[in-house]
Design a protein around this motif. Structure first.
Motif, PDB file in Angstrom:
ATOM      1  N   ASN A   9     -15.068  59.573 -48.880  1.00  9.08           N
ATOM      2  CA  ASN A   9     -16.054  58.574 -49.303  1.00  9.08           C
ATOM      3  C   ASN A   9     -16.310  58.751 -50.800  1.00  9.08           C
ATOM      4  O   ASN A   9     -16.988  59.694 -51.205  1.00  9.08           O
ATOM      5  N   LYS A  11     -17.988  56.912 -52.755  1.00 15.78           N
ATOM      6  CA  LYS A  11     -19.326  56.430 -53.163  1.00 15.78           C
ATOM      7  C   LYS A  11     -19.211  55.571 -54.428  1.00 15.78           C
ATOM      8  O   LYS A  11     -18.204  54.901 -54.616  1.00 15.78           O
ATOM      9  N   HIS A  94     -24.672  54.754 -43.558  1.00 14.81           N
ATOM     10  CA  HIS A  94     -24.694  56.008 -44.313  1.00 14.81           C
ATOM     11  C   HIS A  94     -26.140  56.306 -44.717  1.00 14.81           C
ATOM     12  O   HIS A  94     -26.906  55.391 -45.015  1.00 14.81           O
ATOM     13  N   GLU A  96     -27.394  57.289 -47.374  1.00 15.78           N
ATOM     14  CA  GLU A  96     -27.794  56.713 -48.676  1.00 15.78           C
ATOM     15  C   GLU A  96     -28.181  55.245 -48.498  1.00 15.78           C
ATOM     16  O   GLU A  96     -29.074  54.751 -49.183  1.00 15.78           O
ATOM     17  N   GLU A 166     -23.826  63.351 -39.839  1.00 12.59           N
ATOM     18  CA  GLU A 166     -24.064  63.827 -41.203  1.00 12.59           C
ATOM     19  C   GLU A 166     -25.539  64.207 -41.333  1.00 12.59           C
ATOM     20  O   GLU A 166     -26.378  63.339 -41.603  1.00 12.59           O
ATOM     21  N   ILE A 171     -25.985  66.768 -46.963  1.00 10.14           N
ATOM     22  CA  ILE A 171     -25.214  65.896 -47.849  1.00 10.14           C
ATOM     23  C   ILE A 171     -25.553  66.245 -49.295  1.00 10.14           C
ATOM     24  O   ILE A 171     -26.728  66.473 -49.617  1.00 10.14           O
ATOM     25  N   SER A 172     -24.549  66.282 -50.148  1.00 10.15           N
ATOM     26  CA  SER A 172     -24.777  66.755 -51.526  1.00 10.15           C
ATOM     27  C   SER A 172     -25.881  65.948 -52.218  1.00 10.15           C
ATOM     28  O   SER A 172     -26.694  66.502 -52.956  1.00 10.15           O
ATOM     29  N   GLY A 213     -20.996  66.293 -44.660  1.00  5.73           N
ATOM     30  CA  GLY A 213     -22.104  67.018 -45.295  1.00  5.73           C
ATOM     31  C   GLY A 213     -21.536  68.179 -46.073  1.00  5.73           C
ATOM     32  O   GLY A 213     -21.331  69.263 -45.514  1.00  5.73           O
ATOM     33  N   SER A 214     -21.188  67.907 -47.355  1.00 10.62           N
ATOM     34  CA  SER A 214     -20.668  68.954 -48.247  1.00 10.62           C
ATOM     35  C   SER A 214     -19.431  69.676 -47.705  1.00 10.62           C
ATOM     36  O   SER A 214     -19.265  70.875 -47.922  1.00 10.62           O
ATOM     37  N   VAL A 215     -18.588  68.945 -46.990  1.00  5.81           N
ATOM     38  CA  VAL A 215     -17.331  69.547 -46.521  1.00  5.81           C
ATOM     39  C   VAL A 215     -16.401  69.701 -47.721  1.00  5.81           C
ATOM     40  O   VAL A 215     -16.288  68.795 -48.552  1.00  5.81           O
ATOM     41  N   LEU A 233     -15.724  63.941 -43.032  1.00 11.93           N
ATOM     42  CA  LEU A 233     -16.035  62.866 -43.974  1.00 11.93           C
ATOM     43  C   LEU A 233     -16.574  63.480 -45.268  1.00 11.93           C
ATOM     44  O   LEU A 233     -17.773  63.607 -45.453  1.00 11.93           O
ATOM     45  N   PRO A 234     -15.675  63.937 -46.146  1.00  9.99           N
ATOM     46  CA  PRO A 234     -16.157  64.518 -47.404  1.00  9.99           C
ATOM     47  C   PRO A 234     -16.526  63.435 -48.428  1.00  9.99           C
ATOM     48  O   PRO A 234     -15.857  62.409 -48.501  1.00  9.99           O
ATOM     49  N   GLY A 235     -17.561  63.707 -49.208  1.00  5.50           N
ATOM     50  CA  GLY A 235     -17.938  62.817 -50.296  1.00  5.50           C
ATOM     51  C   GLY A 235     -17.431  63.408 -51.601  1.00  5.50           C
ATOM     52  O   GLY A 235     -16.308  63.141 -52.039  1.00  5.50           O
ATOM     53  N   ASN A 236     -18.264  64.266 -52.199  1.00  4.05           N
ATOM     54  CA  ASN A 236     -17.923  64.898 -53.479  1.00  4.05           C
ATOM     55  C   ASN A 236     -16.507  65.456 -53.523  1.00  4.05           C
ATOM     56  O   ASN A 236     -15.756  65.207 -54.467  1.00  4.05           O
TER      57      ASN A 236
HETATM   58  P1  PGA Z   1     -20.859  65.092 -49.594  1.00  7.66           P
HETATM   59  O1  PGA Z   1     -21.032  63.612 -48.986  1.00  7.66           O
HETATM   60  O2  PGA Z   1     -19.574  65.630 -49.038  1.00  7.66           O
HETATM   61  O3  PGA Z   1     -20.836  64.905 -51.059  1.00  7.66           O
HETATM   62  O4  PGA Z   1     -22.031  65.887 -49.103  1.00  7.66           O
HETATM   63  C1  PGA Z   1     -20.744  63.342 -47.656  1.00  7.66           C
HETATM   64  C2  PGA Z   1     -21.214  61.955 -47.350  1.00  7.66           C
HETATM   65  O5  PGA Z   1     -22.238  61.531 -47.891  1.00  7.66           O
HETATM   66  O6  PGA Z   1     -20.567  61.237 -46.574  1.00  7.66           O
END
Ligand code: PGA
Length: 261
Positions: A9, A11, A94, A96, A166, A171-172, A213-215, A233-236
């Protein structure tokens, strides 16, 4: 067998040129794999150019959100209907979106329905905030988010969808406290149990439940080893070539080790 799902993701990061560059690098490293599905969720504006760039045997695309009405005077919105032939998945609900854009249970439910109605697969995100967890409300929150989001779907549609657990506090964006696999095992099992209660085990065993969640490349495998976890589901970390390919490699390696057993 369910394919392990890895969804990056991005973002509101990476413009079109930057997205295209990252995809070109990922192409060099990530091969098509029978047991693993890699999905990229770039910004709305990058979806079209990226869709012509990617090798669809190796990557699928997801939108990060869409609007539930098919068309009309909704300035600034993009409908699920418009995304039909462009993406395979859409992330819905999500945290956010729920927190910054006040999306309540009814909006998320309508988006899940619109996604399915338009032939795409929802990746429904659910999770409790730190405050809800501290107040012992986690199960109630997950129950309400799952039951309400699925309320217009048939068993077959639920079997085909993805639910991402999540925890908001992990989550970051919201602090990124590390949720250890042992902290989330029960919640992921609870989500599957909810689906079993609603639709029976023949449906719930097919629904893919993933963790976010911060994976990152170091932690991915530990989450993937959770019994009820079918992906991450990694974001950052998905913005970083090394970290994202490291996550995909962890999934390859885990599948290989399982086959060797
Ligand atoms: P993150 O985001 O890995 O940066 O914590 C995950 C997400 O919001 O889906």
């Amino acid at each position: 067998m369910k394919r392990t799902l890895i969804v990056g993701n991005w973002k509101m990061h990476l413009n079109v040129a930057q997205s295209s560059l990252l995809v070109a690098r990922l192409h060099k490293h990530i091969d098509g794999h029978r047991d693993i599905e890699v999905v990229l969720a770039p910004s709305m504006v990058a979806l079209q150019p990226i869709s012509t760039q990617i090798d669809r045997r190796r990557f699928r695309l997801a939108a990060q959100d869409a609007y539930h009405k098919d068309e009309g005077a909704y300035t600034g919105e993009v409908s699920f209907h418009m995304l039909r032939d462009l993406v395979h998945y859409v992330i819905v609900g999500h945290s956010e979106r729920r927190i910054f854009f006040n999306e309540g249970l009814d909006v998320v439910r309508d988006k899940v329905s619109a996604c399915v109605r338009n032939g795409m697969t929802p990746i429904l995100c659910v999770g409790e905030t730190a405050q809800e967890r501290a107040g012992g409300e986690t199960k109630q929150v997950l129950h309400d988010q799952v039951v309400s989001a699925l309320s217009n779907l048939t068993g077959v549609e639920v079997a085909n969808m993805v639910i991402a657990y999540e925890p908001v506090w992990a989550i970051s964006t919201f602090g990124g406290q590390i949720a250890k696999p042992s902290d989330v095992v029960g919640e992921m099992a609870f989500i599957r149990h909810q689906i079993t209660e609603l639709y029976g085990s023949h449906v719930s065993k097919h629904t893919r439940i993933i963790y976010g969640g911060s994976v990152d490349d170091h932690s991915a495998r530990a989450y993937l080893e959770i019994d009820d976890c079918d992906g991450v589901l990694p974001g950052n970390a998905s913005l970083n070539y090394h970290k994202f390919t490291g996550i995909v490699d962890s999934a390859y390696k885990m599948n290989r080790d399982k086959k060797d057993d």
